[in-house]
Design a protein around this motif. Structure first.
Motif, PDB file in Angstrom:
ATOM      1  N   LYS A  71       0.829  -1.206   0.000  1.00 58.48           N
ATOM      2  CA  LYS A  71       0.000   0.000   0.000  1.00 58.48           C
ATOM      3  C   LYS A  71       0.864   1.256   0.000  1.00 58.48           C
ATOM      4  O   LYS A  71       1.883   1.322   0.696  1.00 58.48           O
ATOM      5  CB  LYS A  71      -0.933   0.009   1.216  1.00 58.48           C
ATOM      6  N   PHE A  72       0.463   2.231  -0.808  1.00 59.90           N
ATOM      7  CA  PHE A  72       1.125   3.525  -0.900  1.00 59.90           C
ATOM      8  C   PHE A  72       0.137   4.628  -0.542  1.00 59.90           C
ATOM      9  O   PHE A  72      -1.081   4.445  -0.631  1.00 59.90           O
ATOM     10  CB  PHE A  72       1.645   3.767  -2.329  1.00 59.90           C
ATOM     11  N   ARG A  73       0.691   5.771  -0.164  1.00 58.18           N
ATOM     12  CA  ARG A  73      -0.100   6.991  -0.005  1.00 58.18           C
ATOM     13  C   ARG A  73       0.261   7.951  -1.124  1.00 58.18           C
ATOM     14  O   ARG A  73       1.392   7.949  -1.612  1.00 58.18           O
ATOM     15  CB  ARG A  73       0.185   7.645   1.350  1.00 58.18           C
ATOM     16  N   ILE A  76       3.611  10.070  -0.528  1.00 59.61           N
ATOM     17  CA  ILE A  76       4.585   9.225   0.143  1.00 59.61           C
ATOM     18  C   ILE A  76       5.971   9.857   0.115  1.00 59.61           C
ATOM     19  O   ILE A  76       6.354  10.527  -0.848  1.00 59.61           O
ATOM     20  CB  ILE A  76       4.608   7.822  -0.512  1.00 59.61           C
ATOM     21  N   ASP A  80      10.364   6.225   1.966  1.00 62.41           N
ATOM     22  CA  ASP A  80       9.344   5.187   2.107  1.00 62.41           C
ATOM     23  C   ASP A  80       9.028   4.542   0.766  1.00 62.41           C
ATOM     24  O   ASP A  80       8.784   3.329   0.679  1.00 62.41           O
ATOM     25  CB  ASP A  80       8.065   5.777   2.711  1.00 62.41           C
ATOM     26  N   TYR A  81       9.035   5.352  -0.286  1.00 62.65           N
ATOM     27  CA  TYR A  81       8.788   4.807  -1.624  1.00 62.65           C
ATOM     28  C   TYR A  81       9.872   3.788  -1.990  1.00 62.65           C
ATOM     29  O   TYR A  81       9.582   2.700  -2.498  1.00 62.65           O
ATOM     30  CB  TYR A  81       8.753   5.937  -2.653  1.00 62.65           C
ATOM     31  N   LYS A  84       9.302   0.527   0.009  1.00 63.59           N
ATOM     32  CA  LYS A  84       8.172  -0.261  -0.482  1.00 63.59           C
ATOM     33  C   LYS A  84       8.472  -0.859  -1.859  1.00 63.59           C
ATOM     34  O   LYS A  84       8.051  -1.983  -2.164  1.00 63.59           O
ATOM     35  CB  LYS A  84       6.912   0.607  -0.522  1.00 63.59           C
ATOM     36  N   LYS A  85       9.223  -0.129  -2.685  1.00 67.04           N
ATOM     37  CA  LYS A  85       9.605  -0.673  -3.987  1.00 67.04           C
ATOM     38  C   LYS A  85      10.499  -1.898  -3.800  1.00 67.04           C
ATOM     39  O   LYS A  85      10.399  -2.879  -4.545  1.00 67.04           O
ATOM     40  CB  LYS A  85      10.332   0.386  -4.810  1.00 67.04           C
ATOM     41  N   VAL A 100      -0.856  -3.549  -5.953  1.00 71.11           N
ATOM     42  CA  VAL A 100      -0.398  -2.236  -5.483  1.00 71.11           C
ATOM     43  C   VAL A 100      -1.623  -1.353  -5.278  1.00 71.11           C
ATOM     44  O   VAL A 100      -2.406  -1.132  -6.211  1.00 71.11           O
ATOM     45  CB  VAL A 100       0.575  -1.593  -6.493  1.00 71.11           C
ATOM     46  N   ILE A 102      -3.137   2.355  -3.875  1.00 68.48           N
ATOM     47  CA  ILE A 102      -2.953   3.751  -3.465  1.00 68.48           C
ATOM     48  C   ILE A 102      -4.170   4.144  -2.635  1.00 68.48           C
ATOM     49  O   ILE A 102      -5.308   4.079  -3.118  1.00 68.48           O
ATOM     50  CB  ILE A 102      -2.813   4.693  -4.668  1.00 68.48           C
ATOM     51  N   ILE A 118       2.312   7.838  -9.051  1.00 68.35           N
ATOM     52  CA  ILE A 118       3.116   6.902  -8.274  1.00 68.35           C
ATOM     53  C   ILE A 118       3.125   5.526  -8.938  1.00 68.35           C
ATOM     54  O   ILE A 118       4.172   4.866  -9.043  1.00 68.35           O
ATOM     55  CB  ILE A 118       2.582   6.805  -6.834  1.00 68.35           C
ATOM     56  N   LEU A 122       6.329   3.564 -10.486  1.00 65.68           N
ATOM     57  CA  LEU A 122       6.716   2.225 -10.059  1.00 65.68           C
ATOM     58  C   LEU A 122       6.911   1.297 -11.254  1.00 65.68           C
ATOM     59  O   LEU A 122       7.878   0.529 -11.308  1.00 65.68           O
ATOM     60  CB  LEU A 122       5.652   1.663  -9.115  1.00 65.68           C
TER      61      LEU A 122
END
Length: 227
Positions: A71-73, A76, A80-81, A84-85, A100, A102, A118, A122
């Motif tokens: 999960k992403f915001r 972000i 943090d990106y 998570k990647k 994935v 958002i 985002i 990715l």
């Protein structure tokens, strides 16, 4: 059926058991619903072992592949990106698909394009290693995309790595010709015969050069006394 897989035909049960005992094998009923039932002469212990191994391998493959979620915001942090990647890459290397998501909250729903950026970023960062199986779509307050590992790319990378390993192994087996000294280095390291011969000649001539002078000085006082 016989131990070699050939059909024997319809025979009496006692005869089939006799043939199995002669081969030190078992008579196993493989199709009880048939008329007459189908039996096979085999090593039942070996058959069970091979069956269990196949089932175990099948369970391993099922557990390896699955669907993971990350999960992403929309706002972000870069650190943090990157973290998570890394998780996404680890899931893909394990043979899993990745969902994935958002997540939008409150007024962020007015800027869903940030979430799309985002996801596009990715996909661009992962490159040829992935295949987009489900393109981004909005579901309530979430934007969802599903990606999976690109099997062709993974196989190509594995073949390239194996090729490089073989080339490195072949290079280690070749003779190291460059370890031998060059001809110029050998010549410089040898002593110079001409340079050593000159001092010896000078030392040999020095006594002869001094002997006449010694004789003349010895005769001079004798001539003066006679006069």
């Amino acid at each position: 059926m016989g131990a070699d897989g050939q059909q024997i035909g319809v025979i009496d049960t006692r005869e089939a058991l006799r043939q199995a005992r002669e081969l030190d094998l078992d008579l196993v009923e493989v199709a009880p619903q048939a008329n007459p039932p189908v039996c096979r002469i085999m090593d039942y212990g070996k058959f069970k072992y091979e069956r269990d191994v196949r089932q175990k391998e099948a369970r391993k493959k099922q557990s390896r592949s699955g669907l993971k979620e990350i999960k992403f915001r929309p706002k972000i942090d870069p650190h943090d990106y990157a973290t998570k990647k890394g998780h996404v890459e680890r899931f893909l290397k394990g043979g899993n698909k990745v969902k994935v998501t958002i997540m939008f909250r409150g007024r962020e729903m007015a800027h869903t394009e940030l979430g799309r950026k985002i996801l596009d970023r990715l996909v661009a960062d992962l490159g040829e290693a992935i295949v987009v199986e489900s393109f981004p779509k909005q579901e309530g307050r979430n934007m969802i995309m599903v990606i999976g590992p690109n099997k062709r790319y993974v196989e190509a990378q594995a073949k390239e790595a194996a090729k490089l390993a073989r080339e490195a192994e072949h290079a280690d087996l070749e003779p190291a010709a460059i370890a031998e000294p060059a001809a110029a280095d050998v010549v410089v390291a040898e002593p110079d015969p001409i340079g050593e011969a000159e001092p010896e000649a000078a030392e040999a001539e020095s006594p002869e050069a001094e002997s006449p002078e010694a004789g003349s000085t010895a005769k001079t006082p004798a001539s003066n006394d006679e006069g």
